[in-house]
Design a protein around this motif. Structure first.
Motif: not given
Lengths: 322, 322
Positions: A2-3, A6, A85-87, A90, A118-121
């Motif tokens: 998870g965020e 991480l 950071l957009a990732l 992971v 941080t986020t997903r993207g």
């Protein structure tokens, strides 16, 4: 992962100089008495600022380096930074490499990570960097005066040469390619030189979009013009110095409009030439005088015979077609 | 329109408090004597933090609001911010609306744009915000003590209710939907309350990922636990207060794990109840006591009869499936 895990695993380290680091709503910074805080931010997007295949360690280095380069251009001492950071997903090996490259450069400059997000993207990296500079001593773009020399640090154009090799528009011997690629993917911010130029340089900028374009910002902010010698180009391109044969026009294009150099372009009075050379020596950073500031606005280019030559170099524009 | 014209047209305004704003390599900030600089950064990505159809004016507001909310949670006075923007294409009407929403909120809080970066890329917005707080007076997550009350400001869960309506999992009367949508798209950061709570609150956090999850950060950082009353849920959801009938479990889920609320959750000694109420009145911000800090770690929930109830609320995780 998870965020929060991480962040804890890869990006949370105790702070040593800042009153408060990662893990609260805000970080806290305390500039020393009489100091101003210099702030700069850069957003790096996959495909635009780096290739998807880049080594994550180099990418971590570069994400901070391009920001430290802005501090260098202001003559500011690095203090701290935040990381967003957009990732897309992971990937632990990627994150470990990225963090290693990032922190190696941060530690080399005593610059600590104090916060972030941080986020997903779609892969994107935003670093905001903080430095200290004594009030009134920051190197600005607005201080160039007629008669000042125009200087650049290090080498120009090799990063763009590597990019052209990646694009297939030029073919390079392996050694030349590796050296140029290092310049593209792992630029060294000229922090020590920027600090040494406080009180000497009249104006400074970091060369990220090409010398002609970036010097143009200095000229406009300072209300002056400049003349540059095209003949200095082969001495500024490391690949040309090491013997690579390229068309003269291509060398000039790379050096004056290449981009991604992260060198300093700066101006200083002619009376400060010894002081500039001494600052360069103390910081082990080569510098080259490439032109002169003049009262007449605009950027003029002189050929090898000292004759004016009509050539327009667009700077790299992140919304342009380049 | 190129990068520099875009910045000049929409985002370059003279700074009034900072020594140097947009247009140089760095901005310069000068915290007042005895002040620490509070720094926070948030990255917003399309599809994850906002819908592609959102009104750009509301998006500009929200991009800054979520950052001001972090300053509020630290009790810091907004000072300045930087903006990084990745745009898939340059659309003037969109940019004008975005800038209008952004600057309206910035002006309301005396918070000036001092720098940034723009590039082409998948739509992403990163704001880094700077505030001032007297050294040692920032509200932290680590100060909650057993016996403290747990408070929240305003309403919780309505933003998530709007999101569920967008997703089609719930159907709302038009008026209720519009009110909830306003909470989702145009949150008001509780800056005035945060400032008023300095010296009163023992710990604070802004509620962005859901009350249960965010309060969990306070509990872990403070080394304590808490008990919350589930019965407070219907009073905290504005839609429920205005008469909307929802299943009790859904109301509890929205209030305790909704996310995107940008309210403050804070703790204060029981002896400070009058001071908390007075701070709330002075800043015209409703506050509700929702529980108590205890020595035993973990978050416990009590049902309407005061009996412990087993319920797990995951906070919103930006790498989770939510």
């Amino acid at each position: 992962m998870g965020e929060f895990e991480l962040i804890a695993r890869f990006f949370e380290r105790p702070v040593r100089r800042s009153p408060l680091g990662v893990g609260d709503d805000c970080a806290l910074l305390q500039p020393a008495l009489g100091m101003q805080l210099a702030v700069s931010t850069d957003l790096l997007v996959e495909g635009r600022h780096f290739l998807s295949t880049v080594d994550p360690q180099r990418l971590g280095h570069k994400a901070l380096a391009v920001n430290l380069s802005d501090l260098a251009a202001c003559g500011a001492q690095p203090l701290a930074f935040t990381l967003s950071l957009a990732l897309p997903h992971v990937e632990e090996a990627w994150l470990a490499g990225f963090a290693q490259g990032l922190f190696a450069l941060a530690d080399a400059h005593g610059c600590e990570l104090v916060g972030g997000d941080t986020t997903r993207g779609p892969l994107a990296i935003n670093v905001t960097v903080f430095g200290e500079v004594p009030a009134g001593q920051a190197l600005l773009r607005s201080g160039a005066r007629p008669g000042d020399d125009v200087w650049v640090s290090g080498s120009l154009g090799d990063a763009r040469l590597a990019l052209e090799a990646f694009r297939g528009t030029v073919s390079l011997p392996q050694e030349v390619f590796e050296a140029a690629r290092q310049r593209l993917e792992r630029p060294e911010p000229r922090v020590a030189l920027g600090l040494a130029l406080r009180g000497i340089a009249s104006a400074a900028i970091d060369v990220s979009d090409g010398l002609a374009g970036d010097l143009g910002h200095v000229l406009r902010r300072s209300g002056v013009g400049a003349t540059l010698a095209l003949a200095s180009a082969p001495q500024l391109l490391a690949a040309a110095r090491s013997g690579l044969q390229l068309a003269p026009q291509m060398v000039e294009q790379l050096v004056f409009a290449g981009g991604d150099d992260y060198e300093l372009a700066f101006t200083a009075p002619a009376s400060a030439r010894d002081a500039v050379q001494s600052a360069a020596q103390r910081t082990a950073t080569p510098v080259t005088q490439v032109g002169r500031i003049e009262a007449a606005p605009g950027l003029r280019l002189l050929d090898a015979a000292g004759q004016p030559i009509a050539r327009s170099f667009g700077g790299f524009d992140h919304f342009g077609a380049s």
